[in-house]
Design a protein around this motif. Structure first.
Motif, PDB file in Angstrom:
ATOM      1  N   THR A  28       1.345 -15.785 -58.882  1.00 14.56           N
ATOM      2  CA  THR A  28       2.708 -16.231 -58.603  1.00 14.56           C
ATOM      3  C   THR A  28       2.756 -17.719 -58.829  1.00 14.56           C
ATOM      4  OG1 THR A  28       3.013 -14.492 -56.947  1.00 14.56           O
ATOM      5  CG2 THR A  28       4.532 -16.374 -56.870  1.00 14.56           C
ATOM      6  N   PHE A  29       3.528 -18.141 -59.823  1.00 13.94           N
ATOM      7  CA  PHE A  29       3.401 -19.522 -60.274  1.00 13.94           C
ATOM      8  C   PHE A  29       4.433 -20.464 -59.669  1.00 13.94           C
ATOM      9  CE2 PHE A  29       6.294 -19.962 -64.295  1.00 13.94           C
ATOM     10  CZ  PHE A  29       7.370 -19.476 -63.606  1.00 13.94           C
ATOM     11  N   SER A  30       5.042 -20.056 -58.581  1.00 16.89           N
ATOM     12  CA  SER A  30       6.173 -20.824 -58.061  1.00 16.89           C
ATOM     13  C   SER A  30       5.817 -22.267 -57.704  1.00 16.89           C
ATOM     14  CB  SER A  30       6.767 -20.117 -56.848  1.00 16.89           C
ATOM     15  OG  SER A  30       5.778 -19.973 -55.849  1.00 16.89           O
ATOM     16  N   ARG A  31       4.526 -22.540 -57.396  1.00 18.87           N
ATOM     17  CA  ARG A  31       4.143 -23.903 -57.036  1.00 18.87           C
ATOM     18  C   ARG A  31       3.413 -24.621 -58.159  1.00 18.87           C
ATOM     19  NH1 ARG A  31       6.298 -25.654 -52.230  1.00 18.87           N
ATOM     20  NH2 ARG A  31       4.480 -26.970 -51.867  1.00 18.87           N
ATOM     21  N   ASP A  32       3.250 -23.975 -59.281  1.00 18.66           N
ATOM     22  CA  ASP A  32       2.472 -24.549 -60.375  1.00 18.66           C
ATOM     23  C   ASP A  32       3.350 -25.339 -61.328  1.00 18.66           C
ATOM     24  OD1 ASP A  32       0.657 -21.432 -60.562  1.00 18.66           O
ATOM     25  OD2 ASP A  32       0.199 -23.251 -59.399  1.00 18.66           O
ATOM     26  N   VAL A  33       2.725 -26.279 -62.016  1.00 20.89           N
ATOM     27  CA  VAL A  33       3.383 -26.973 -63.116  1.00 20.89           C
ATOM     28  C   VAL A  33       3.241 -26.100 -64.367  1.00 20.89           C
ATOM     29  CG1 VAL A  33       3.315 -28.996 -64.606  1.00 20.89           C
ATOM     30  CG2 VAL A  33       2.865 -29.240 -62.150  1.00 20.89           C
ATOM     31  N   MET A  34       4.312 -26.029 -65.130  1.00 20.63           N
ATOM     32  CA  MET A  34       4.276 -25.292 -66.395  1.00 20.63           C
ATOM     33  C   MET A  34       4.616 -26.247 -67.524  1.00 20.63           C
ATOM     34  SD  MET A  34       3.394 -22.242 -65.614  1.00 20.63           S
ATOM     35  CE  MET A  34       3.675 -21.501 -67.224  1.00 20.63           C
ATOM     36  N   GLY A  35       3.919 -26.086 -68.631  1.00 16.73           N
ATOM     37  CA  GLY A  35       4.154 -26.961 -69.764  1.00 16.73           C
ATOM     38  C   GLY A  35       4.280 -26.188 -71.063  1.00 16.73           C
ATOM     39  N   TRP A  36       4.909 -26.846 -72.034  1.00 16.98           N
ATOM     40  CA  TRP A  36       4.966 -26.341 -73.407  1.00 16.98           C
ATOM     41  C   TRP A  36       4.320 -27.385 -74.325  1.00 16.98           C
ATOM     42  CZ3 TRP A  36       6.305 -21.612 -75.127  1.00 16.98           C
ATOM     43  CH2 TRP A  36       7.073 -20.785 -74.308  1.00 16.98           C
ATOM     44  N   PHE A  37       3.487 -26.897 -75.217  1.00 14.54           N
ATOM     45  CA  PHE A  37       2.857 -27.726 -76.226  1.00 14.54           C
ATOM     46  C   PHE A  37       3.088 -27.084 -77.589  1.00 14.54           C
ATOM     47  CE2 PHE A  37       0.104 -30.790 -73.935  1.00 14.54           C
ATOM     48  CZ  PHE A  37       0.313 -30.345 -72.650  1.00 14.54           C
ATOM     49  N   TYR A  93       3.957 -22.751 -80.815  1.00 12.14           N
ATOM     50  CA  TYR A  93       4.325 -23.243 -79.491  1.00 12.14           C
ATOM     51  C   TYR A  93       3.596 -22.427 -78.430  1.00 12.14           C
ATOM     52  CZ  TYR A  93       7.966 -26.203 -81.400  1.00 12.14           C
ATOM     53  OH  TYR A  93       8.643 -27.193 -82.079  1.00 12.14           O
ATOM     54  N   SER A  94       2.927 -23.134 -77.530  1.00 12.39           N
ATOM     55  CA  SER A  94       2.142 -22.477 -76.482  1.00 12.39           C
ATOM     56  C   SER A  94       2.580 -22.969 -75.110  1.00 12.39           C
ATOM     57  CB  SER A  94       0.654 -22.776 -76.662  1.00 12.39           C
ATOM     58  OG  SER A  94       0.175 -22.334 -77.906  1.00 12.39           O
ATOM     59  N   CYS A  95       2.579 -22.063 -74.171  1.00 10.64           N
ATOM     60  CA  CYS A  95       2.832 -22.480 -72.794  1.00 10.64           C
ATOM     61  C   CYS A  95       1.510 -22.624 -72.050  1.00 10.64           C
ATOM     62  CB  CYS A  95       3.747 -21.501 -72.068  1.00 10.64           C
ATOM     63  SG  CYS A  95       3.095 -19.835 -71.883  1.00 10.64           S
ATOM     64  N   ALA A  96       1.547 -23.385 -70.968  1.00  7.06           N
ATOM     65  CA  ALA A  96       0.332 -23.661 -70.217  1.00  7.06           C
ATOM     66  C   ALA A  96       0.661 -23.787 -68.741  1.00  7.06           C
ATOM     67  CB  ALA A  96      -0.312 -24.945 -70.717  1.00  7.06           C
ATOM     68  N   LEU A  97      -0.324 -23.462 -67.917  1.00  3.02           N
ATOM     69  CA  LEU A  97      -0.156 -23.483 -66.466  1.00  3.02           C
ATOM     70  C   LEU A  97      -1.150 -24.460 -65.854  1.00  3.02           C
ATOM     71  CD1 LEU A  97       0.300 -20.392 -64.191  1.00  3.02           C
ATOM     72  CD2 LEU A  97      -1.345 -22.145 -63.591  1.00  3.02           C
ATOM     73  N   ASP A  98      -0.635 -25.290 -64.978  1.00  2.06           N
ATOM     74  CA  ASP A  98      -1.438 -26.324 -64.319  1.00  2.06           C
ATOM     75  C   ASP A  98      -1.524 -25.990 -62.837  1.00  2.06           C
ATOM     76  OD1 ASP A  98      -0.815 -29.914 -63.817  1.00  2.06           O
ATOM     77  OD2 ASP A  98      -2.472 -28.632 -63.193  1.00  2.06           O
ATOM     78  N   LEU A  99      -2.716 -25.735 -62.343  1.00  2.00           N
ATOM     79  CA  LEU A  99      -2.911 -25.322 -60.962  1.00  2.00           C
ATOM     80  C   LEU A  99      -2.833 -26.471 -59.967  1.00  2.00           C
ATOM     81  CD1 LEU A  99      -5.933 -22.893 -61.436  1.00  2.00           C
ATOM     82  CD2 LEU A  99      -3.557 -22.252 -61.008  1.00  2.00           C
ATOM     83  N   GLY A 103      -0.926 -35.055 -62.245  1.00  2.00           N
ATOM     84  CA  GLY A 103       0.036 -36.068 -62.680  1.00  2.00           C
ATOM     85  C   GLY A 103      -0.003 -36.409 -64.148  1.00  2.00           C
ATOM     86  N   ARG A 104      -0.920 -35.798 -64.884  1.00  2.00           N
ATOM     87  CA  ARG A 104      -1.022 -36.110 -66.312  1.00  2.00           C
ATOM     88  C   ARG A 104      -0.426 -34.955 -67.117  1.00  2.00           C
ATOM     89  NH1 ARG A 104      -7.354 -37.133 -65.747  1.00  2.00           N
ATOM     90  NH2 ARG A 104      -6.999 -35.130 -64.715  1.00  2.00           N
ATOM     91  N   LEU A 105       0.830 -34.750 -66.938  1.00  2.00           N
ATOM     92  CA  LEU A 105       1.486 -33.540 -67.441  1.00  2.00           C
ATOM     93  C   LEU A 105       1.554 -33.472 -68.943  1.00  2.00           C
ATOM     94  CD1 LEU A 105       4.372 -33.109 -64.870  1.00  2.00           C
ATOM     95  CD2 LEU A 105       1.967 -32.456 -64.712  1.00  2.00           C
ATOM     96  N   TYR A 111      -4.105 -28.820 -67.958  1.00  2.00           N
ATOM     97  CA  TYR A 111      -3.722 -27.429 -67.786  1.00  2.00           C
ATOM     98  C   TYR A 111      -4.928 -26.492 -67.751  1.00  2.00           C
ATOM     99  CZ  TYR A 111       0.877 -29.297 -68.536  1.00  2.00           C
ATOM    100  OH  TYR A 111       2.028 -30.032 -68.396  1.00  2.00           O
ATOM    101  N   ASN A 112      -4.800 -25.452 -66.939  1.00  2.00           N
ATOM    102  CA  ASN A 112      -5.912 -24.541 -66.694  1.00  2.00           C
ATOM    103  C   ASN A 112      -5.842 -23.256 -67.512  1.00  2.00           C
ATOM    104  OD1 ASN A 112      -5.013 -25.896 -63.837  1.00  2.00           O
ATOM    105  ND2 ASN A 112      -7.221 -25.920 -64.125  1.00  2.00           N
ATOM    106  N   TYR A 113      -4.627 -22.795 -67.777  1.00  2.00           N
ATOM    107  CA  TYR A 113      -4.456 -21.542 -68.507  1.00  2.00           C
ATOM    108  C   TYR A 113      -3.465 -21.752 -69.648  1.00  2.00           C
ATOM    109  CZ  TYR A 113      -6.697 -19.423 -64.453  1.00  2.00           C
ATOM    110  OH  TYR A 113      -7.570 -19.094 -63.452  1.00  2.00           O
ATOM    111  N   TRP A 114      -3.703 -21.018 -70.740  1.00  2.00           N
ATOM    112  CA  TRP A 114      -2.880 -21.134 -71.942  1.00  2.00           C
ATOM    113  C   TRP A 114      -2.522 -19.767 -72.488  1.00  2.00           C
ATOM    114  CZ3 TRP A 114      -1.487 -25.842 -74.167  1.00  2.00           C
ATOM    115  CH2 TRP A 114      -2.073 -26.976 -73.584  1.00  2.00           C
ATOM    116  N   GLY A 115      -1.339 -19.708 -73.090  1.00  2.00           N
ATOM    117  CA  GLY A 115      -0.968 -18.521 -73.829  1.00  2.00           C
ATOM    118  C   GLY A 115      -1.490 -18.591 -75.252  1.00  2.00           C
ATOM    119  N   GLN A 116      -1.293 -17.515 -75.987  1.00  2.00           N
ATOM    120  CA  GLN A 116      -1.773 -17.443 -77.371  1.00  2.00           C
ATOM    121  C   GLN A 116      -0.850 -18.182 -78.335  1.00  2.00           C
ATOM    122  OE1 GLN A 116      -4.733 -16.036 -78.552  1.00  2.00           O
ATOM    123  NE2 GLN A 116      -5.136 -16.143 -76.360  1.00  2.00           N
TER     124      GLN A 116
END
Length: 124
Positions: A28-37, A93-99, A103-105, A111-116
């Protein structure tokens, strides 16, 4: 097991819009930072946008005013709305999850996890 799956990429003409989605499972990612690269052929992975659980958003200069990142915590999904697309936006374009939000977004190592990834191709 945390998994991120992107969707919504495609081939469009310059000036068109696309909406990418990234569905997160296994957490459940409600408290995580999400990014796009994004990564274009022969180039390094490049920060596009990030969003904190508070809803605060951050963008690379080259997409400000054109791209919008958002999240739906109930659906465990983050979105990237891309408008006024240009040929130079062509990339995977990949999304990523930061646990831990150190602060270095805009950095890949944050980031800890990445999509394909999903391919976005913009023709001129």
């Amino acid at each position: 097991q945390v998994q991120l799956v992107e969707s919504g990429g495609g081939l469009v003409q310059a000036g068109a819009s696309l909406r990418l989605a990234c569905a997160v499972s296994g957490r459940t990612f409600s408290r995580d930072v999400m990014g796009w690269f994004r990564q274009a052929p022969g180039k390094e992975r490049q920060f596009v946008a990030a969003i904190r659980y508070t809803g605060n958003t951050y963008y690379a200069e080259f997409v400000k005013g054109r791209f919008t990142i958002s999240r739906d915590n109930a659906k465990n999904t983050v979105y990237l709305e891309m408008n006024s697309l240009k040929p130079e936006d062509t990339a995977v374009y990949s999304c990523a999850l930061d646990l831990s939000d150190k602060g270095r977004l805009s950095t890949v190592k944050e980031y800890n996890y990445w999509g394909q990834g999903t391919q976005v191709t913009v023709s001129s």
